[in-house]
Scaffold this active site. Structure first.
Site, short mmCIF file in Angstrom:
data_model
loop_
_atom_site.label_atom_id
_atom_site.label_comp_id
_atom_site.label_asym_id
_atom_site.label_seq_id
_atom_site.Cartn_x
_atom_site.Cartn_y
_atom_site.Cartn_z
N THR A 90 55.71 17.45 28.45
CA THR A 90 56.01 17.80 29.85
C THR A 90 57.36 18.49 29.98
O THR A 90 58.24 18.29 29.15
CB THR A 90 56.05 16.46 30.63
OG1 THR A 90 54.74 15.94 30.62
CG2 THR A 90 56.55 16.60 32.05
N GLY A 130 49.07 11.56 36.15
CA GLY A 130 50.22 10.82 35.60
C GLY A 130 51.33 10.66 36.62
O GLY A 130 51.13 10.77 37.84
N THR A 159 59.66 12.12 31.53
CA THR A 159 58.60 12.52 30.59
C THR A 159 58.26 11.31 29.73
O THR A 159 59.15 10.60 29.28
CB THR A 159 59.03 13.68 29.68
OG1 THR A 159 58.11 13.74 28.57
CG2 THR A 159 60.44 13.53 29.14
N1 ASP Z 1 54.49 11.97 31.85
C1 ASP Z 1 53.38 12.85 31.60
C2 ASP Z 1 52.12 12.20 32.08
O1 ASP Z 1 51.94 11.03 31.87
C3 ASP Z 1 53.22 13.22 30.17
C4 ASP Z 1 54.48 13.67 29.47
O2 ASP Z 1 55.58 13.44 29.92
O3 ASP Z 1 54.37 14.30 28.41
O4 ASP Z 1 51.27 12.90 32.60
#
Ligand code: ASP
Length: 327
Positions: free
Chosen positions: A191, A221, A242
């Site tokens: 992310t 998410g 993230t």
């Molecule tokens: N936090 C993001 C999600 O759960 C994924 C990520 O941070 O890579 O959608």
């Protein structure tokens, strides 16, 4: 202490990112991309424009870069689609906008900003959100624009591991290996997020993501959820997260950090460490955050082996880092 300087922090995702795993050219490619995003945001702040504009400009660079799990280069759902989530928030007004599960708008962060600025709502989802973005005149792309070969491979690997059927390749998706050599598989994540503080001491935060590889059933998410993966208030800080979104949602990570600053008087670094190193770790979640405060404090914290990250304050030198052992 409030000064008329600006500051900016960028992340490109947290995860299993070990020094031994990245070839020198991969390491260089990620650092160059982070530096480019940092400079795009800094250019906005240098001319005296608002934090929100800096956040959007820097996120565009990362969304357009296939190295990151946002915009082009996003991970795939179990049925072989790219469903994108994004949010943006203005700390000066507490206005916020977000989109979840969009598949056609080239830059989801701009769709989130349009929701904030020109709709009576905070969060739009799916085809309705795409229709709103189109009506707002935002660049629309064919879903195959987001396709990146190595993300498809990651999906195939994960579905096979889970004993699930691999869907047919999306229509129009060409086999394109050009970025595969430079990209690192940081696990399920990657992310992007940006927080900024402008010369008028206003803060803003934005986050954009493809979510997690192999997500199913319309999973959303933390990134587009105000208070979980994204939050900004001039009374405390701007935060972008993230990591494993389910844990961030349960802890209300971004708002919790702001509450510790606002209500308990913690320094920004102490607040991000309390929520990530203590609360998130205790729950068994993994991830990280970046943050900036109206007084110019910048902070980051993560409990994974790495987080793509960079920061810059007016008059300082850019700091770009990947691994845990870097400052
Ligand atoms: N936090 C993001 C999600 O759960 C994924 C990520 O941070 O890579 O959608």
């Amino acid at each position: 202490m409030t000064s008329s300087t600006w500051s900016l922090v960028v992340h490109g995702g947290s995860g299993v990112i070990d020094r031994a795993d990245l070839k020198p050219e991969q390491d260089r490619a990620y650092r160059a991309a982070l530096a480019k995003a940092l400079e795009a945001g800094a250019a906005v702040l240098r001319r005296g424009d608002i934090a929100l504009d800096a956040v959007e400009a820097a996120i565009h660079v990362l969304e357009d870069d296939p190295l990151f799990n946002a915009g082009r280069g996003a991970v795939f759902t179990a049925d072989g689609r790219n469903e994108l989530d994004a949010a943006i928030m203005d700390g000066a007004t507490l206005e916020a906008g977000a989109v979840a599960g969009v598949t056609r708008v080239r830059n989801p962060i701009s769709a989130a900003r349009a929701v904030m600025a020109r709709s009576p709502h905070v969060l739009l989802m799916g085809s309705g959100a795409d229709a709103f973005a189109a009506a707002e005149g935002l660049t629309r792309v064919d879903p195959s624009y987001f396709f990146v070969e190595r993300r498809w491979r990651a999906l195939e690997k994960q579905l096979l591991r889970e004993g699930l059927t691999v869907p047919p390749r999306p229509a129009g998706a060409a086999i394109d290996e050009s970025h595969a050599a430079l990209a690192h598989d940081e696990g399920k994540r990657g992310t992007v997020g940006v927080v900024a503080r402008d010369v008028r001491a206003n803060v803003a935060a934005g986050t954009s993501t493809g979510g997690t590889t192999g997500k199913r059933w319309g999973r959303v998410g933390d990134s587009p959820l105000i208070g979980a993966g994204t939050y900004a208030s001039n009374r405390s800080a701007a935060v972008s997260g993230t990591g494993e979104g389910e844990y961030f949602i349960r802890l209300g990570v971004a708002r919790e950090i702001c509450a510790l600053v606002e209500l308990k008087g913690l320094s920004l670094q102490a607040a991000v460490d309390a929520v990530i190193q203590t609360d998130l770790s205790a729950l068994g979640g993994q991830g990280g955050v970046i943050a900036v405060a109206p007084d110019g404090q910048m902070a980051w914290s993560f409990n994974t082996s790495g987080m793509y990250r960079a920061r810059l304050a007016e008059g300082g030198a850019p700091q770009v880092a990947i691994y845990k052992d870097e400052p």
